[in-house]
Design an enzyme around this catalytic site. Structure first.
Site, mmCIF file in Angstrom:
data_model
loop_
_atom_site.group_PDB
_atom_site.id
_atom_site.type_symbol
_atom_site.label_atom_id
_atom_site.label_comp_id
_atom_site.label_asym_id
_atom_site.label_seq_id
_atom_site.Cartn_x
_atom_site.Cartn_y
_atom_site.Cartn_z
ATOM 1 N N ARG A 37 68.054 -5.531 30.259
ATOM 2 C CA ARG A 37 68.018 -5.669 31.713
ATOM 3 C C ARG A 37 67.915 -7.119 32.150
ATOM 4 O O ARG A 37 68.148 -7.442 33.317
ATOM 5 C CB ARG A 37 66.824 -4.897 32.274
ATOM 6 C CG ARG A 37 66.916 -3.402 32.110
ATOM 7 C CD ARG A 37 67.883 -2.791 33.087
ATOM 8 N NE ARG A 37 67.436 -2.947 34.467
ATOM 9 C CZ ARG A 37 68.138 -2.522 35.525
ATOM 10 N NH1 ARG A 37 69.316 -1.968 35.357
ATOM 11 N NH2 ARG A 37 67.659 -2.677 36.747
ATOM 12 N N ASP A 54 60.521 2.305 30.417
ATOM 13 C CA ASP A 54 61.216 2.938 31.534
ATOM 14 C C ASP A 54 60.195 3.633 32.432
ATOM 15 O O ASP A 54 59.649 4.677 32.071
ATOM 16 C CB ASP A 54 62.230 3.944 30.991
ATOM 17 C CG ASP A 54 63.086 4.572 32.079
ATOM 18 O OD1 ASP A 54 62.830 4.318 33.279
ATOM 19 O OD2 ASP A 54 64.010 5.336 31.737
ATOM 20 N N ASN A 80 56.011 -4.088 41.514
ATOM 21 C CA ASN A 80 57.266 -4.439 42.178
ATOM 22 C C ASN A 80 58.398 -3.469 41.883
ATOM 23 O O ASN A 80 59.305 -3.310 42.700
ATOM 24 C CB ASN A 80 57.677 -5.850 41.746
ATOM 25 C CG ASN A 80 59.089 -6.206 42.164
ATOM 26 O OD1 ASN A 80 59.336 -6.653 43.271
ATOM 27 N ND2 ASN A 80 60.048 -5.986 41.264
ATOM 28 N N TYR A 138 64.020 7.487 49.633
ATOM 29 C CA TYR A 138 63.364 6.185 49.485
ATOM 30 C C TYR A 138 62.259 6.045 50.520
ATOM 31 O O TYR A 138 61.155 5.577 50.214
ATOM 32 C CB TYR A 138 64.411 5.090 49.665
ATOM 33 C CG TYR A 138 63.885 3.679 49.554
ATOM 34 C CD1 TYR A 138 63.634 3.108 48.313
ATOM 35 C CD2 TYR A 138 63.663 2.904 50.695
ATOM 36 C CE1 TYR A 138 63.160 1.809 48.200
ATOM 37 C CE2 TYR A 138 63.196 1.605 50.603
ATOM 38 C CZ TYR A 138 62.943 1.067 49.350
ATOM 39 O OH TYR A 138 62.483 -0.225 49.256
ATOM 40 N N LYS A 142 58.191 5.478 49.684
ATOM 41 C CA LYS A 142 57.450 4.289 50.118
ATOM 42 C C LYS A 142 56.293 4.652 51.046
ATOM 43 O O LYS A 142 55.263 3.964 51.055
ATOM 44 C CB LYS A 142 58.401 3.295 50.780
ATOM 45 C CG LYS A 142 59.358 2.623 49.799
ATOM 46 C CD LYS A 142 58.615 1.852 48.723
ATOM 47 C CE LYS A 142 59.548 1.057 47.828
ATOM 48 N NZ LYS A 142 58.814 0.314 46.775
ATOM 49 N N VAL A 169 65.987 -7.865 51.801
ATOM 50 C CA VAL A 169 66.432 -9.129 51.204
ATOM 51 C C VAL A 169 67.663 -8.919 50.331
ATOM 52 O O VAL A 169 67.905 -7.822 49.817
ATOM 53 C CB VAL A 169 65.293 -9.763 50.382
ATOM 54 C CG1 VAL A 169 64.151 -10.176 51.298
ATOM 55 C CG2 VAL A 169 64.777 -8.814 49.310
ATOM 56 N N THR A 171 69.004 -8.733 47.394
ATOM 57 C CA THR A 171 68.886 -8.495 45.960
ATOM 58 C C THR A 171 69.942 -7.477 45.549
ATOM 59 O O THR A 171 70.726 -7.002 46.368
ATOM 60 C CB THR A 171 67.489 -7.953 45.628
ATOM 61 O OG1 THR A 171 67.301 -6.713 46.326
ATOM 62 C CG2 THR A 171 66.404 -8.943 46.036
#
Length: 243
Positions: A37, A54, A80, A138, A142, A169, A171
């Site tokens: 990764r 994982d 994160n 998602y 969260k 952002v 990414t």
């Protein structure tokens, strides 16, 4: 100098957080799913150590905790790691931070990545999402992890626990057209992991966006919902959360 674990740090915000902490002179343990990764394996030269596993898999997450405990105890853990649209959304975004917290030696600080999108999550989806995690959005994941973090801040006062909305952002997850700044996206995590505790207001249990404390979704701040999330996680994993 602090010893800090950053999960999901092979790319994106995690890598930016780990790199910034290392540049400031801290000892950083980088977590990645596997060595493949890492876009730049040379980044490990700047890290104190590395752990692999994982976080979508319960047993592998427990092994990550054991690898980390062999290096720690940690001054701070930055949770994160995250995925956006996947059958592993609940596992990575919500279950993994719980499992790591429940099975690792308690760190001095815990910083949990959330998202402004948690405000679109539904507390009414808790039972359904845990019954069929492959369908968890998602937004719901969260919301649940935000509630978990605030429960931890209340139940574990010895660990300063905070939640961060890094913004949208550019990414790999956020995409190239994301409007927020990548630098601003990781600065709050670095600050919360290393700043003098007396400079933080609130000292624990904050929900932060670019170093400004904000109010989360009302359900996330509700003790009854927080405890429902903890109970659902304990039932799903078979792991009790020690106080």
């Amino acid at each position: 100098m602090a010893l800090v674990l950053v999960t999901g740090a092979s790319t994106g915000l995690g890598l930016a957080t780990a790199t910034a902490l290392a540049a400031d002179g801290h000892d950083v343990v980088l977590h990645a799913r596997n060595a493949g990764r890492l876009d730049d394996p040379g980044v490990l030269e700047r890290m104190h150590d590395v752990v692999y596993g994982d976080l979508a898999q319960l047993d592998a997450t427990v092994q990550v905790a054991r690898q980390a405990d062999a290096i720690g105890p940690f001054d701070a853990v930055v949770h994160n790691a995250g995925v956006m649209r996947s059958r592993d959304t609940l596992a990575v975004n919500t279950v993994a931070p719980f499992v790591l917290t429940a099975t690792m030696t308690a760190p001095g600080r815990s910083i949990v990545l959330s998202s402004g999108m948690h405000r679109s999550g539904s507390p009414q989806r808790l039972e359904a999402d845990f019954a069929d995690p492959g369908r968890t959005s998602y937004e719901d994941s969260k919301l649940f992890v935000t509630a978990l973090a605030l429960a931890l801040a209340r139940r574990r006062p010895q660990t300063l626990t905070h939640v961060v909305d890094p913004g949208w952002v550019p990414t790999r997850m956020g995409g190239p057209s994301a409007p927020d700044d990548l630098e601003d996206g990781h600065r709050t995590q670095v600050w919360l992991a290393t700043a003098d505790a007396e400079s933080l207001e609130p000292r624990s249990g904050g929900y932060w966006y670019h170093r400004v404390a904000r109010a989360p979704h009302p359900a996330a701040a509700d003790v009854t919902f927080q405890e429902a999330v903890v109970s659902a996680l304990e039932a799903r994993t078979g792991i009790a959360l020690p106080n």
